[in-house]
Design a protein around this motif. Structure first.
Motif, PDB file in Angstrom:
ATOM      1  N   VAL A   1      -3.940 -10.143   2.734  1.00  0.00           N
ATOM      2  CA  VAL A   1      -3.414  -9.805   1.415  1.00  0.00           C
ATOM      3  C   VAL A   1      -2.312  -8.779   1.599  1.00  0.00           C
ATOM      4  O   VAL A   1      -2.509  -7.754   2.259  1.00  0.00           O
TER       5      VAL A   1
ATOM      6  N   GLY B   1      -0.720 -12.426  -8.685  1.00  0.00           N
ATOM      7  CA  GLY B   1      -1.208 -12.889  -7.388  1.00  0.00           C
ATOM      8  C   GLY B   1      -0.524 -14.182  -6.989  1.00  0.00           C
ATOM      9  O   GLY B   1      -0.387 -15.092  -7.800  1.00  0.00           O
TER      10      GLY B   1
ATOM     11  N   LEU C   1       5.119  -3.863   2.748  1.00  0.00           N
ATOM     12  CA  LEU C   1       3.938  -4.035   1.907  1.00  0.00           C
ATOM     13  C   LEU C   1       2.724  -3.399   2.564  1.00  0.00           C
ATOM     14  O   LEU C   1       2.665  -3.272   3.783  1.00  0.00           O
ATOM     15  N   ASP C   2       1.760  -2.998   1.744  1.00  0.00           N
ATOM     16  CA  ASP C   2       0.455  -2.605   2.258  1.00  0.00           C
ATOM     17  C   ASP C   2      -0.283  -3.893   2.586  1.00  0.00           C
ATOM     18  O   ASP C   2      -0.174  -4.884   1.853  1.00  0.00           O
TER      19      ASP C   2
ATOM     20  N   ASN D   1       3.399  -2.522  -4.544  1.00  0.00           N
ATOM     21  CA  ASN D   1       3.261  -1.669  -5.724  1.00  0.00           C
ATOM     22  C   ASN D   1       4.646  -1.300  -6.235  1.00  0.00           C
ATOM     23  O   ASN D   1       5.455  -0.742  -5.491  1.00  0.00           O
TER      24      ASN D   1
ATOM     25  N   ILE E   1       0.151  -6.205  -0.461  1.00  0.00           N
ATOM     26  CA  ILE E   1       0.162  -5.517  -1.750  1.00  0.00           C
ATOM     27  C   ILE E   1       1.504  -4.820  -1.923  1.00  0.00           C
ATOM     28  O   ILE E   1       1.890  -3.981  -1.111  1.00  0.00           O
TER      29      ILE E   1
ATOM     30  N   VAL F   1      -0.981  -7.135 -12.735  1.00  0.00           N
ATOM     31  CA  VAL F   1      -1.091  -7.707 -11.391  1.00  0.00           C
ATOM     32  C   VAL F   1      -0.637  -9.159 -11.414  1.00  0.00           C
ATOM     33  O   VAL F   1      -0.947  -9.902 -12.338  1.00  0.00           O
TER      34      VAL F   1
END
Length: 117
Positions: free
Chosen positions: A55, A75, A43-44, A59, A57, A73
């Motif tokens: 966090v 969360g 993940l980023d 994608n 991210i 999105v």
């Protein structure tokens, strides 16, 4: 990752977080561990949100078309902080930080969210 190994990983993470609890806005070790694992998962990662927030991210799929009213999105969130209590348990993964313990379950929440990632 097989389900059994995911379960074992989640248990290991929870025990680690439980052993090393940190009060709110002081979760530097926990945040670093979470960020490290999220990077390992591919993940980023953005760290330092509000001080110690992390966090991850992920994608996937195609970007939404320009002008689209849809939201693409999802969360998921977990708290990482512990409470200012002395742990009286005797198990091997009891708190090593005097006067601080995960009496709130946030160690489990963090481990479960890592499992979801």
């Amino acid at each position: 990752m097989k389900t059994t190994s995911l379960f074992e990983s989640m248990r290991t993470w929870r025990h680690d977080f439980h052993t090393h609890p940190e009060l709110g806005f002081e979760e530097h070790r926990t945040a670093a561990k979470v960020a490290e694992l999220l990077v390992e998962f591919g993940l980023d990662v953005v760290s330092g949100i509000g001080g110690t927030g992390v966090v991850g991210i992920l994608n996937r799929g195609s970007p939404l078309p320009a002008g689209s009213n849809e939201i693409g999105v999802i969360g998921l969130r977990a708290d990482m902080d512990a409470l200012p209590f002395q742990e009286r348990n005797e198990f091997n993964h009891r708190s090593k930080n005097d006067g601080v313990m995960h009496a709130c379950g946030h160690d489990g929440h963090t481990a479960m969210l890592l499992g979801a990632a």
